[in-house]
Design a protein around this motif. Structure first.
Motif: not given
Length: 420
Positions: A396-404
């Motif tokens: 989940g953190a990786a997906v969030t960082c990618g989106g940002l």
């Protein structure tokens, strides 16, 4: 002169005054001067005895003449010789005991029998053992006046008692125990039989309501039947008798220490039954209905399918003392048609007993605690329910960082404007 006729010889008189040669009428003959009537009277007359050569001498000497046996004695008297008469007179009549031994008790023989019964034997105290076994001593006493023949004792057990055995040869038919028959019991003698019984599995009382009846009989007439039966009331039943809390646990012993097996593999279930007391559990029975995904292979402890079905039944033991346990092993095989890759196979076993269980909630293994995982992809790691929790947070953190990051790049390109 005419010849003189010699005078007739003088008749010698008998001691009774009757001239010799004159017939003497018998006691049954008609009176003097009365002719016999009919042929029967003629046969009853006894002809006079012929005088022997010594008769004149006896008559002249004044001694009475001996009379010989009648010439026409009756047939019965003729067939009985003096020797036989003397032997018959000297032989004693058969005794009552001899007639009884020949199976024909004398009509005058009488034997007053009494029966006595009480718990406890020479090798067992009145208190029962841990398995609730008792001995009854049943005694037959002969008060006479004759010996008793064919003495038999019967013990009628109540529903709370079950016949176990008898060291003295007593046998049971239903609830009636028969001892004997004893061939003879002399006057003043007694004979004791020991009957071993146990409490019934479903008995829940304290022993005060147990009544045991015993009776005695014989082939000899008993003048007093009032003491031919007796009853014993009460037994010392332990206070914890009739209650046993059983519990059952079940584990799966899987190959290689794994927590899953492939279709077609075999493994073993181990079932353990423990008695938490306070009393002895009796009549144990363990059942295990196998699900469709398992096939029974065997058991070293005697467990087997009931009537060839899928219900596995494990025997006994008949008695499980308080604080003890018993274990069973069942070997099963996973069906090859199992298509679910990582499905549970639920298998619940149950223990029952004829003894009252105060807490039957633990008589089965809990659901969803005994299961195996099956799969047809070899020894691949489990990526289903065993995924660690941190991996989800990391994803989940990786997906969030990618989106940002993508949003920042777009804003930067939008700030430069169109190129000229």
């Amino acid at each position: 002169m005419p010849a003189s006729t010699p005078p007739p010889p003088a008749a010698s008189a008998s001691p009774s005054g009757t001239p010799a040669g004159t017939p003497v009428p018998s006691a049954s003959a008609p009176g003097r001067g009365t002719p016999p009537r009919g042929p029967q009277a003629a046969r009853r007359e006894t002809p006079p005895a012929r005088p022997s050569a010594a008769a004149p001498q006896a008559a002249s000497s004044g001694a009475p003449a001996r009379k010989g046996p009648p010439a026409h004695a009756p047939r019965e008297e003729a067939e009985t010789t003096p020797a036989a008469s003397r032997a018959s007179a000297s032989a004693p009549p058969p005794s009552a005991g001899a007639r009884e031994r020949r199976g024909r008790p004398a009509a005058a023989a009488r034997a007053d029998l009494e029966v006595r019964s009480h718990p406890g034997g020479p090798q067992r105290a009145a208190a029962p053992g841990p398995d609730g076994v008792y001995d009854y001593r049943i005694t037959a006493v002969n008060h006479g006046p004759s010996q008793a023949v064919g003495v038999t004792v019967q013990d009628r057990l109540p529903a709370s008692l079950v016949f176990v055995s008898s060291a003295d040869g007593c046998t049971a038919s239903g609830r009636t125990v028969t001892c004997g028959p004893l061939p003879q019991l002399a006057v003043g003698a007694s004979h004791t039989w020991i009957v071993t019984v146990r409490l019934a599995d479903d008995y829940e009382g304290d022993g005060r309501d147990i009544v045991n009846l015993a009776s005695v009989s014989s082939q000899t007439r008993d003048p007093d039947a009032s003491n031919n039966t007796t009853s014993v009331t009460g037994l010392p039943v332990p206070p914890d008798w009739g209650r046993a809390d059983l519990s059952l646990t079940k584990t799966a012993v899987l190959p290689g220490g794994r927590d899953w097996v492939r279709p077609g593999e075999t493994f073993t279930y181990r079932i353990t039954v423990h008695n938490n007391g306070p009393g002895t559990a009796r009549g144990l029975r363990v059942t295990d209905p196998l699900p469709k995904g398992l096939h029974f292979v065997g058991s070293p402890d005697g467990c087997a399918p009931d009537d060839g079905g899928r219900l596995i039944v494990c025997p006994g033991p008949d008695r499980l003392a308080s604080g003890t346990s018993v274990s069973y092993a069942l070997t099963v095989r996973v069906a090859t048609a199992q298509t679910r890759h990582f499905g549970r196979i639920e298998n619940v076993a149950t223990v029952t007993s004829t003894t009252k269980d105060p807490d039957p909630s633990d008589n089965q293994n809990p659901p969803y605690t005994v299961y195996v995982k099956t799969g047809d992809h070899g020894e691949l790691p489990d990526t289903g329910g065993d995924v660690p929790a941190w991996l989800g947070w990391a994803a989940g953190a990786a997906v969030t960082c990618g989106g940002l990051l993508m949003a920042a790049v777009r804003r930067r390109e939008a700030g430069r404007g169109p190129r000229r």
